[in-house]
Motif scaffolding. Structure first.
Motif, PDB file in Angstrom:
ATOM      1  N   LEU A 246       0.826  -1.211   0.000  1.00 47.31           N
ATOM      2  CA  LEU A 246       0.000   0.000   0.000  1.00 47.31           C
ATOM      3  C   LEU A 246       0.859   1.259   0.000  1.00 47.31           C
ATOM      4  CD1 LEU A 246      -2.891  -0.989   2.432  1.00 47.31           C
ATOM      5  CD2 LEU A 246      -3.119  -0.375   0.027  1.00 47.31           C
ATOM      6  N   GLU A 247       1.929   1.247   0.791  1.00 40.56           N
ATOM      7  CA  GLU A 247       2.789   2.437   0.859  1.00 40.56           C
ATOM      8  C   GLU A 247       3.460   2.696  -0.485  1.00 40.56           C
ATOM      9  OE1 GLU A 247       2.993   5.524   2.576  1.00 40.56           O
ATOM     10  OE2 GLU A 247       2.507   4.005   4.062  1.00 40.56           O
ATOM     11  N   PHE A 248       3.790   1.624  -1.201  1.00 44.30           N
ATOM     12  CA  PHE A 248       4.383   1.763  -2.538  1.00 44.30           C
ATOM     13  C   PHE A 248       3.413   2.499  -3.466  1.00 44.30           C
ATOM     14  CE2 PHE A 248       4.489   0.195  -6.912  1.00 44.30           C
ATOM     15  CZ  PHE A 248       5.788   0.515  -7.284  1.00 44.30           C
ATOM     16  N   PHE A 249       2.156   2.028  -3.514  1.00 45.64           N
ATOM     17  CA  PHE A 249       1.177   2.643  -4.423  1.00 45.64           C
ATOM     18  C   PHE A 249       0.824   4.074  -3.997  1.00 45.64           C
ATOM     19  CE2 PHE A 249       0.151  -1.894  -5.468  1.00 45.64           C
ATOM     20  CZ  PHE A 249       0.513  -1.823  -6.803  1.00 45.64           C
ATOM     21  N   GLU A 250       0.686   4.306  -2.702  1.00 40.96           N
ATOM     22  CA  GLU A 250       0.401   5.662  -2.212  1.00 40.96           C
ATOM     23  C   GLU A 250       1.497   6.632  -2.666  1.00 40.96           C
ATOM     24  OE1 GLU A 250      -2.250   6.698  -0.624  1.00 40.96           O
ATOM     25  OE2 GLU A 250      -3.140   4.948   0.364  1.00 40.96           O
ATOM     26  N   THR A 251       2.736   6.164  -2.604  1.00 36.10           N
ATOM     27  CA  THR A 251       3.875   7.048  -2.896  1.00 36.10           C
ATOM     28  C   THR A 251       4.015   7.316  -4.389  1.00 36.10           C
ATOM     29  OG1 THR A 251       4.965   6.183  -0.918  1.00 36.10           O
ATOM     30  CG2 THR A 251       6.347   7.402  -2.462  1.00 36.10           C
ATOM     31  N   VAL A 252       3.813   6.305  -5.232  1.00 37.93           N
ATOM     32  CA  VAL A 252       3.935   6.563  -6.680  1.00 37.93           C
ATOM     33  C   VAL A 252       2.832   7.514  -7.158  1.00 37.93           C
ATOM     34  CG1 VAL A 252       5.154   4.423  -7.257  1.00 37.93           C
ATOM     35  CG2 VAL A 252       2.664   4.471  -7.376  1.00 37.93           C
ATOM     36  N   VAL A 253       1.664   7.451  -6.510  1.00 36.72           N
ATOM     37  CA  VAL A 253       0.580   8.361  -6.902  1.00 36.72           C
ATOM     38  C   VAL A 253       0.848   9.769  -6.369  1.00 36.72           C
ATOM     39  CG1 VAL A 253      -1.892   8.856  -6.635  1.00 36.72           C
ATOM     40  CG2 VAL A 253      -1.132   6.537  -7.142  1.00 36.72           C
ATOM     41  N   ARG A 254       1.375   9.854  -5.148  1.00 41.55           N
ATOM     42  CA  ARG A 254       1.685  11.182  -4.598  1.00 41.55           C
ATOM     43  C   ARG A 254       2.734  11.898  -5.440  1.00 41.55           C
ATOM     44  NH1 ARG A 254       2.046  13.205   1.523  1.00 41.55           N
ATOM     45  NH2 ARG A 254      -0.104  13.568   0.964  1.00 41.55           N
ATOM     46  N   TYR A 255       3.706  11.156  -5.949  1.00 42.91           N
ATOM     47  CA  TYR A 255       4.779  11.760  -6.757  1.00 42.91           C
ATOM     48  C   TYR A 255       4.565  11.491  -8.247  1.00 42.91           C
ATOM     49  CZ  TYR A 255       7.476  12.538  -2.448  1.00 42.91           C
ATOM     50  OH  TYR A 255       7.904  12.967  -1.212  1.00 42.91           O
ATOM     51  N   GLU A 256       3.297  11.605  -8.708  1.00 44.14           N
ATOM     52  CA  GLU A 256       2.999  11.287 -10.109  1.00 44.14           C
ATOM     53  C   GLU A 256       3.794  12.146 -11.093  1.00 44.14           C
ATOM     54  OE1 GLU A 256       1.118  13.875 -11.457  1.00 44.14           O
ATOM     55  OE2 GLU A 256       0.224  14.746  -9.664  1.00 44.14           O
ATOM     56  N   LYS A 257       4.225  13.357 -10.676  1.00 47.36           N
ATOM     57  CA  LYS A 257       4.998  14.225 -11.578  1.00 47.36           C
ATOM     58  C   LYS A 257       6.362  13.609 -11.940  1.00 47.36           C
ATOM     59  CE  LYS A 257       2.592  18.287 -11.809  1.00 47.36           C
ATOM     60  NZ  LYS A 257       1.312  17.862 -11.282  1.00 47.36           N
ATOM     61  N   PHE A 258       6.820  12.671 -11.131  1.00 45.03           N
ATOM     62  CA  PHE A 258       8.079  11.976 -11.436  1.00 45.03           C
ATOM     63  C   PHE A 258       7.997  11.306 -12.805  1.00 45.03           C
ATOM     64  CE2 PHE A 258      10.110   7.727 -11.415  1.00 45.03           C
ATOM     65  CZ  PHE A 258      11.440   8.107 -11.402  1.00 45.03           C
ATOM     66  N   PHE A 259       6.805  10.802 -13.149  1.00 46.50           N
ATOM     67  CA  PHE A 259       6.656  10.031 -14.382  1.00 46.50           C
ATOM     68  C   PHE A 259       6.586  10.919 -15.623  1.00 46.50           C
ATOM     69  CE2 PHE A 259       5.160   7.504 -10.847  1.00 46.50           C
ATOM     70  CZ  PHE A 259       5.904   6.340 -11.015  1.00 46.50           C
ATOM     71  N   VAL A 298      -3.967   7.226 -13.378  1.00 47.50           N
ATOM     72  CA  VAL A 298      -4.316   7.353 -14.799  1.00 47.50           C
ATOM     73  C   VAL A 298      -4.757   8.780 -15.123  1.00 47.50           C
ATOM     74  CG1 VAL A 298      -6.036   6.655 -16.523  1.00 47.50           C
ATOM     75  CG2 VAL A 298      -4.865   4.926 -15.160  1.00 47.50           C
ATOM     76  N   LYS A 299      -5.601   9.361 -14.256  1.00 46.36           N
ATOM     77  CA  LYS A 299      -6.094  10.722 -14.505  1.00 46.36           C
ATOM     78  C   LYS A 299      -4.965  11.748 -14.456  1.00 46.36           C
ATOM     79  CE  LYS A 299      -9.864  10.340 -11.737  1.00 46.36           C
ATOM     80  NZ  LYS A 299     -11.071  10.732 -11.016  1.00 46.36           N
ATOM     81  N   SER A 300      -4.035  11.562 -13.533  1.00 42.60           N
ATOM     82  CA  SER A 300      -2.970  12.563 -13.381  1.00 42.60           C
ATOM     83  C   SER A 300      -1.976  12.510 -14.538  1.00 42.60           C
ATOM     84  CB  SER A 300      -2.233  12.369 -12.051  1.00 42.60           C
ATOM     85  OG  SER A 300      -1.599  11.111 -12.026  1.00 42.60           O
ATOM     86  N   LEU A 301      -1.763  11.319 -15.099  1.00 40.59           N
ATOM     87  CA  LEU A 301      -0.778  11.213 -16.191  1.00 40.59           C
ATOM     88  C   LEU A 301      -1.412  11.387 -17.574  1.00 40.59           C
ATOM     89  CD1 LEU A 301       1.549   8.426 -14.818  1.00 40.59           C
ATOM     90  CD2 LEU A 301       1.995  10.855 -14.955  1.00 40.59           C
ATOM     91  N   ASN A 302      -2.723  11.248 -17.634  1.00 44.44           N
ATOM     92  CA  ASN A 302      -3.507  11.614 -18.808  1.00 44.44           C
ATOM     93  C   ASN A 302      -2.872  11.191 -20.135  1.00 44.44           C
ATOM     94  OD1 ASN A 302      -5.409  12.792 -20.410  1.00 44.44           O
ATOM     95  ND2 ASN A 302      -5.436  14.750 -19.379  1.00 44.44           N
ATOM     96  N   LYS A 303      -2.237  12.130 -20.863  1.00 43.79           N
ATOM     97  CA  LYS A 303      -1.741  11.859 -22.219  1.00 43.79           C
ATOM     98  C   LYS A 303      -0.631  10.809 -22.241  1.00 43.79           C
ATOM     99  CE  LYS A 303      -4.550  14.710 -24.168  1.00 43.79           C
ATOM    100  NZ  LYS A 303      -5.730  14.140 -24.832  1.00 43.79           N
ATOM    101  N   GLN A 304       0.106  10.686 -21.124  1.00 45.78           N
ATOM    102  CA  GLN A 304       1.186   9.673 -21.096  1.00 45.78           C
ATOM    103  C   GLN A 304       0.641   8.248 -21.104  1.00 45.78           C
ATOM    104  OE1 GLN A 304       2.108  12.390 -18.697  1.00 45.78           O
ATOM    105  NE2 GLN A 304       4.293  12.602 -18.923  1.00 45.78           N
ATOM    106  N   MET A 305      -0.674   8.119 -20.928  1.00 48.98           N
ATOM    107  CA  MET A 305      -1.296   6.795 -20.923  1.00 48.98           C
ATOM    108  C   MET A 305      -1.558   6.270 -22.343  1.00 48.98           C
ATOM    109  SD  MET A 305      -1.832   5.561 -17.853  1.00 48.98           S
ATOM    110  CE  MET A 305      -0.256   6.177 -17.348  1.00 48.98           C
ATOM    111  N   ASN A 306      -1.480   7.142 -23.331  1.00 52.07           N
ATOM    112  CA  ASN A 306      -1.874   6.766 -24.697  1.00 52.07           C
ATOM    113  C   ASN A 306      -1.288   5.454 -25.219  1.00 52.07           C
ATOM    114  OD1 ASN A 306      -3.833   8.420 -26.255  1.00 52.07           O
ATOM    115  ND2 ASN A 306      -2.620  10.074 -25.387  1.00 52.07           N
TER     116      ASN A 306
END
Length: 708
Positions: A246-259, A298-306
């Motif tokens: 859970l902590e892994f997923f919480e953290t990757v979503v919190r730092y979505e700008k990293f992607f 998915v919503k935060s990365l939007n176009k990168q999901m294409n």
């Protein structure tokens, strides 16, 4: 108490305690005693800090320095208590620790000892954030809840540490994080979890605008980027413990700008979400949280999901299955979690770079299975005899409608629906779902779902939804329960406010049937002590007033006027009663808004026949009788807003009726209330002031004086 006297009192108490050997806590085994002692030390430390603050403010530098030194001598004891294995003892000293860091934050230069204290507090916080072996993750009880609260206190300390020395905090977290993740396979779960948790907490401890952690300060951005890279490439997402996962997923979503900085890591994180680590995890708790986090990712990365859209849609196909209540079949996710998956699917399709035809095809593929199952299940419900089976079928039907509604959240308006070529798909859904309104079984559940879908379609399809509204409204109004009306009225309000004159014939037709349904419930006798029935009626009254406010505010007052003089009075008398008789300032405010609007529209010489009489017979008295009630509390903020609308109503009457209004107040109405002639004169002068604000302020004073 004088700060110097307080300081001396605390120091003398400390000397007594120290000479009695109380400060040697490492030899003390009585936990209850230490819990009380830590509270005492906390109080002494905070008292010294209060003295320091006051002395600094007074410019008494010499005594302030003495207070600071006294505080510093207690820090070693504070640290011993903070790091104690018993969380209650540790928790009791956090206030002192927090305030001490606040002092350090205000100092321009820290001594070597103060820097060492900061580092020691930091290490203590990191250690105490760690879960115990006994923590029950699958069945969290009171002890677990207390630890969660304790962790929140520690987080505040961490945030304060970041304010004192952000560089030191970043370096300390990076050191712990890197050494832990380097050997995560052989690390205990609580150490792996807290290492990732510290990275997660840095996002708030070192805040930036709009989550831009990976730009600006180069050293900070580089450190965070390095830790995120380690997190997603280390394989720690495979750790076999729910807290780490859970902590892994919480953290990757919190730092979505990293992607957006390193998009090459998106595929491996998507795979973690889409396999046994995330949505297919054996733990329902992990599944549930991951469904929500995946939607956000998915919503935060939007176009990168294409590049991944079709693959994701294929992989989540099984999670979209509607689970009918037969053959013991259980869907992989709960219906609440499926809502997030449907929303994610909708977002992926709508935000994709596919042409409109492809988007339409994908949306149809997503929604057609729901429509097909809906038709089958509705037929089964009509034939079902067993009440339990009826309820489970209705729930399933409701889920189908809810899932379709949720996919539409990807659209902001009709334009975006048209651009994607999806109008036809949603119109098909509407035609599929509306027959449920005529089902005589499980009406509450079915109507609730369809009503929600209609709310969404009014936004997404706009006027294309209008042909369906009369029939849908008729069915929803038929055999309507008291609790259904406050939920149905907002739908009518939305239609009225959105389409205005376009829905005038529809509104004209259903206006009195709706009112009769409302009045029938409001006039229904209830037990004097039945709080539930009283609350139900209060909410229904508010809904009724909100409806009239929408009608009058949308330029549709002729709908009321066209009901005939007798019906118009039947419509408006409850508004007068709402303004005066019920101690509900929210409803009273709405009533005065309605009355002032009607006076504005109809209060002139060319208004409807008899309305001028209604103004003097009912509206003017309401503007005085309501504020004069003992229940009209002028110290309450909502009541003050109601009074403000009351003032607007009186000003509007004066504006529309002119000197005639002033004459009526002076010669007839106010004397009937036994108001003194000089106060009447004063009131009428205030009413005639061009500045409405002057009259509003005066009105409050007038009623404060008038109340016994």
């Amino acid at each position: 108490m004088d700060p110097v006297d307080k300081m001396k009192l605390v120091e003398s108490l400390c000397q007594v305690l120290q000479s009695a050997g109380f400060f040697s806590i490492d030899r003390e085994e009585d936990v209850d005693f230490l819990a009380r002692f830590s509270k005492l030390v906390n109080g002494m430390g905070q008292s010294l800090i209060v003295s320091w603050t006051k002395l600094i403010k007074n410019g008494d530098i010499k005594n302030a320095q003495e207070a600071l030194q006294g505080t510093e001598t207690k820090v070693a004891l504070m640290l011993q208590l903070l790091i104690h294995e018993d969380d209650d003892i540790s928790s009791n000293i956090i206030g002192f620790c927090y305030d001490y860091l606040h002092i350090l934050k205000q100092l321009t230069v820290l001594s070597d000892q103060q820097k060492a204290n900061v580092e020691a507090i930091m290490l203590a916080v990191m250690k105490k954030l760690t879960y115990d072996e006994e923590y029950n993750f699958e069945n969290e009880g009171e002890d677990e809840a207390m630890f969660v609260e304790y962790r929140k206190q520690l987080k505040l300390l961490l945030d304060r540490l970041a304010q004192v020395s952000p560089e030191l905090l970043l370096a300390s977290v990076r050191r712990v994080f890197s050494s832990t993740l380097q050997n995560w396979q052989t690390t205990r779960f609580m150490e792996a979890e807290v290492a990732i948790r510290l990275l997660y907490m840095l996002a708030e401890a070192l805040p930036v605008s709009h989550g831009a952690h990976f730009s600006g300060d180069v050293s900070k951005a580089s450190a965070l980027q390095d830790m995120m890279r380690t997190l997603v490439t280390s394989g720690v997402s495979s750790y076999q413990h729910t807290s780490v996962t859970l902590e892994f997923f919480e953290t990757v979503v919190r730092y979505e700008k990293f992607f957006t900085v390193e998009p090459q890591h998106i595929p491996c994180v998507l795979m973690a979400f889409l396999d046994h680590r995330g949505l297919w995890h054996p733990s329902a708790k992990v599944q549930s949280r991951t469904a929500y986090l995946f939607s956000r990712f998915v919503k935060s990365l939007n176009k990168q999901m294409n590049p991944f859209i079709e693959d994701i849609l294929n992989r989540i196909q099984d999670l979209l299955e509607l689970s009918p209540p037969e053959n013991g079949y259980q869907s992989l996710l709960s219906s609440d979690n499926q809502l997030f998956i449907y929303e994610t699917a909708g977002v992926l399709i709508v935000n994709s770079e596919y042409p409109a035809e492809r988007k339409q095809a994908l949306m149809r593929n997503l929604l057609t299975p729901l429509m097909e199952k809906f038709k089958i299940l509705l037929e089964k419900l009509m034939l079902a005899q067993d009440e339990e089976r009826q309820a489970s079928l209705a729930d399933c039907l409701n889920h189908a409608v809810g899932f379709a509604s949720r996919t539409s959240k990807a659209f902001s308006n009709k334009q975006t629906v048209k651009q994607c070529g999806c109008s036809e798909v949603y119109l098909d859904c509407l035609q599929t779902f509306l027959p449920a309104l005529s089902c005589p079984l499980q009406k509450d559940v079915l109507r609730s779902g369809v009503r929600t879908f209609l709310h969404r379609m009014i936004i997404c399809l706009e006027e294309e939804v209008l042909p369906f509204i009369p029939s849908a409204s008729e069915h929803m109004l038929k055999d309507c329960e008291a609790k259904d009306l406050p939920e149905f009225i907002p739908l009518i309000n939305q239609i009225t406010a959105k389409f205005k004159i376009q829905v005038s014939p529809f509104l004209q037709q259903m206006f009195m049937p709706l009112l009769h349904a409302i009045f029938e419930v409001l006039l229904r006798p209830a037990e004097e002590n039945d709080q539930s029935a009283a609350l139900e009626k209060q909410m229904l009254r508010r809904s009724y007033f909100a409806f009239l406010q929408t009608v009058t505010g949308s330029g549709m007052s002729e709908v009321i006027a066209n009901q005939g003089a007798e019906n118009v009075e039947q419509v408006l008398v409850p508004v007068i009663q709402g303004a005066v008789e019920y101690p509900d300032p929210i409803a009273q405010k709405t009533c005065f808004i309605i009355l002032s609007k009607l006076v504005e529209l109809w209060g002139g010489k060319d208004g409807p026949v008899g309305f001028a009489d209604f103004v003097y017979k009912h509206i003017v008295p309401a503007c005085f009788l309501a504020p004069l009630k003992q229940t009209f509390d002028l110290a309450d903020a909502q009541t003050v807003l109601a009074l403000s609308e009351c003032a607007v109503t009186l000003k509007t009457i004066h504006l529309k009726r002119g000197p005639e209004c002033v004459q009526y107040l002076q010669q007839e109405y106010l004397p009937s209330l036994q108001v003194a002639p000089e106060i009447i004169q004063e009131f009428c002068q205030a009413l005639q002031q061009p500045d409405a604000k002057v009259f509003k302020n005066y009105l409050k004073v007038f009623f404060q004086r008038a109340k016994p």
